[in-house]
Design an enzyme around this catalytic site. Structure first.
Site, PDB file in Angstrom:
ATOM      1  N   SER A  39     -51.167  -6.477 -15.685  1.00 35.58           N
ATOM      2  CA  SER A  39     -51.294  -7.617 -14.778  1.00 35.58           C
ATOM      3  C   SER A  39     -50.156  -8.589 -15.065  1.00 35.58           C
ATOM      4  CB  SER A  39     -52.642  -8.314 -14.993  1.00 35.58           C
ATOM      5  OG  SER A  39     -52.700  -9.560 -14.307  1.00 35.58           O
TER       6      SER A  39
ATOM      7  N   TYR B  76     -59.593 -11.600 -20.380  1.00 36.81           N
ATOM      8  CA  TYR B  76     -58.830 -10.756 -19.454  1.00 36.81           C
ATOM      9  C   TYR B  76     -57.341 -10.805 -19.782  1.00 36.81           C
ATOM     10  CZ  TYR B  76     -57.147  -8.756 -15.058  1.00 36.81           C
ATOM     11  OH  TYR B  76     -56.523  -7.967 -14.113  1.00 36.81           O
TER      12      TYR B  76
END
Length: 300
Positions: A172, A185
């Site tokens: 990401s 995350y």
């Protein structure tokens, strides 16, 4: 070689690399064929995983699709078959190591050896760290990074034996730059980027140059993974748009696939700007998404 000789050699290699990169800006990258390859995609029941499965299906690959949502992954398989691909759907909980190894053995026996692996499955909790449950933090790491190890260990040996294959790690943008209220995350995606980079160097050290690696680092995608994402400089993209860029990166063996490419500028600024300027960069970007903040300062 003596260090005093190696330093100028290193500088020449750096100069050559910059010139090579500049020339490649004007020359289309050579694209490989993936037709007939057995491709395993985790998290294929929705979002980027589903959209990328469709891209591979257009190349007539043999698809092995995993997702915890059996109904969703079967829907993906049906659409892939309509596009002319062979597709097999499996309900798999990527937080469970034993289940991963068990289904991996079933895949190898019933379908064949996976030659392209896309570790895409992910989970997220959008809340402040102190309000995030221990089980949520553990699940985040089990799915977002530990599963990469178990799945890669299941299928990488044959790729290395044949010196042929491709490991795709979906990380990401927040595997390079951070955001508040998604601390686990972000941490797991930093780990995913590290996994990709370390595995890449290990394959080079073992002279397994036929096994390629790519790391996908997108901004937020309109896939309900997070609710109502928005950004002033890099608005969220549709899964189909990201999947096309991911597919192009895989076909050209690109090591890092940033979507959109402007992300590279943001990451560079995050590394180079003084610490006091970083908040100004974030205000400029104005990244937002729905969060639940339960923490309250007891002294107020």
């Amino acid at each position: 070689m003596h260090l005093l000789l190696e330093i100028p050699l290193f500088l020449l290699i750096v100069l050559y690399s910059y010139l090579e990169a500049f020339v490649k800006l004007f020359i289309p990258a050579k694209r490989k064929s993936v037709t007939g390859e057995i491709v395993l995609i985790t998290g294929a029941g929705h979002g980027l995983g589903r959209a990328t499965a469709y891209e591979f299906a257009k190349h007539h690959c043999r698809l092995v699709l995993w997702d915890i949502n059996k109904h969703g992954v079967e829907e993906t398989a049906v659409e892939c078959r309509k596009l002319g691909a062979e597709a097999h759907a499996f309900g798999v909980d990527c937080s469970k190591k034993e289940e991963i190894y068990s289904v991996a053995e079933k895949v190898k026996k019933e379908i064949g050896d996976v030659s392209i692996l896309m570790n895409n499955a992910g989970v997220i909790s959008t809340t402040d760290l102190l309000s995030t449950g221990d089980h949520e933090i553990q699940k985040t790491f089990e799915v977002n990074i530990l599963a990469h190890y178990w799945i890669s260990k299941a299928f990488l040996p044959t790729m290395m034996k044949n010196n042929h294959g491709h490991i795709v790690t979906v990380a990401s943008a927040v595997g390079h730059i951070v955001a508040p209220f998604i601390v686990p995350y972000c941490s797991s995606k930093f780990a995913a980027v590290g996994f990709h980079r370390a595995l890449t160097q290990e394959l080079i050290a073992l002279k397994k140059n036929g096994v390629q690696t790519s790391c996908v680092c997108p901004m937020f995608i309109n896939s309900n993974f997070v609710k109502n994402p928005s950004s002033r400089l890099m608005p969220p993209l549709e899964p189909e748009e990201v999947a096309k860029q991911v597919m192009e990166g895989i076909l050209t063996n690109r090591r890092m696939i940033f979507v959109p490419p402007l992300l590279k500028v943001s990451i560079m600024l995050d590394r180079l700007l003084p610490a006091h300027a970083i908040p100004a960069l974030w205000r400029l970007n104005d990244l937002k998404f729905d969060v639940t903040v339960a923490y309250k300062d007891k002294d107020k």
